[in-house]
Design an enzyme around this catalytic site. Sequence first.
Site, mmCIF file in Angstrom:
data_model
loop_
_atom_site.group_PDB
_atom_site.id
_atom_site.type_symbol
_atom_site.label_atom_id
_atom_site.label_comp_id
_atom_site.label_asym_id
_atom_site.label_seq_id
_atom_site.Cartn_x
_atom_site.Cartn_y
_atom_site.Cartn_z
ATOM 1 C CE LYS A 275 -3.110 2.635 3.025
ATOM 2 N NZ LYS A 275 -3.759 2.692 4.354
ATOM 3 C CE LYS A 287 -6.370 9.411 7.482
ATOM 4 N NZ LYS A 287 -6.861 8.233 8.234
ATOM 5 C CG ASP A 298 -1.909 5.493 4.811
ATOM 6 O OD1 ASP A 298 -1.758 4.507 5.549
ATOM 7 O OD2 ASP A 298 -2.996 5.778 4.287
ATOM 8 N NE ARG A 361 -10.664 -1.361 3.911
ATOM 9 C CZ ARG A 361 -11.169 -1.621 5.110
ATOM 10 N NH1 ARG A 361 -12.241 -2.388 5.223
ATOM 11 N NH2 ARG A 361 -10.618 -1.114 6.189
#
Length: 509
Positions: A275, A287, A298, A361
Amino acid sequence: MPNLNLTTRDAAALKVDAIVVGSVSTDSGASLAEGHGLPAAAATHLAAVLADLEAKGKPGETVRVVAVPDVSATAVVVTGLGAADAITPDTLRIAAGSALRSVATKATVAVALPAGDEASLAAVSDGAYAGCYTFDATSTKVSTGTTKKASATKASSGPKITIVSTLGQGKSLKAAVERAAVIGSARDLARDLVNTPPNLLTPQAFVDRIKAVAAASSGKVTISVLDEKALAKGGFGGIVGVGQGSANPPRIVTMAYSPGGARGSRTGGVALVGKGITFDSGGLCIKPAAGMLTMKSDMAGAAAVAATVIAAAELGGRVPVTGYLCLAENMPSGTAQRPGDVVTMRNGTTVEIIDTDAEGRMVLGDGICLASEAKPDVIVDIATLTGAQMVALGSRVAGVMGNDDAFRSRVVDAGGAEGEASWAMPLPRELRAGLDSSVADLAHKADRWGGMLTAGLFLQEFVGEGIPWAHVDIAGPSFNEKGPDGVIPKGGTGYGVATLVNLVENHTA
């Protein structure tokens, strides 16, 4: 970067800036650990200093002593090992990391810790290298409205480290030290990528950095890139949807190392999917401000995959390995993906978007589809995927899920052998119903309960039939917001690189 080498010379005779030796905990305080090789006068002096300082010999404790008699080094660093009967390779790794961090600015350091076997010697070497890491923040300074290229950011140079061996200098011992240096360098690459400010590491900047590193390394890694047009044409609806709100479009990078004489009955080798969300604002489901402060990290999964492929090529292993870096920036805008949208993934599965902040995902789903098409022996995806991972396992232990219990255990064991803790987690069938959708084949997120596990169940839908697969959630261990500790620096940790290298090295079809 640090330089590692091996010697059998007496530590006291080495003309270095510092020598590292160990201490153990006793009822009366710290005592020098066996195997230091220092003369009696030096040992007596150090014992007196440790007693005067009321040192305990506990893990993480370091004491620097100068002007030690009969020692050529300027200083001796005594690093705590804990109880003498509980010293393990992990203990030595952490102690070496703590000690080297305290002398990382020195030019030359010798390490004489009690490594009684090859695994312990390898752990000392690994910890010593890892402890030297610092991120060169000056390379990211902005001037006159422009920024330096991300490829300029790298760890600062470290000392020449001499590992003192009481086991000799056999071929396997030298190889263990050399391996530690290769993995250490790769892990530092992953740390650098994670620590780079997000305005300097957009998806395309990530691509440019990896191309530059691959070209400067062994030359054995081939790289291909799918840009936003190729992704749209290829039906990669997951990553296209995540990236469509940003001015910096998404990329999928394929990195391949294909050695001759590949081991195993098949030639598919190991596929690694990472990812790579270079910044995660949460998209339209934005967020809270505080939640974005570490979101440059991330992309730690993609960083680990890229570093692993580079390391595998440098080590010259016989197992083919292919890395898929799923790179995107998740931003809110007039073109951003909406909750309620339905997208079509690479394998034709339709997915209803529930929460745009669960974007990882989606990019991984497309990456796993692409990896499956090459029919590898196994697939591992690694990602900073869910806050639920940290709720369940904390900030140091990764969660490992999979469709094959034996392969999942191999991933966990690979991490354990390298000092990277993980824990096998289930994929309960009863949770799968939470991913049902009335308007698509799948809802991309279930309710909050078992969030780490339902994310794994979602990813499982995109694994090719018959391919053993494991999912590693590194939301916690990939980034350290606190102070340095042992081999773990503040910021990006490089977690996963050593695990994946070990897995590749020990792979059989």
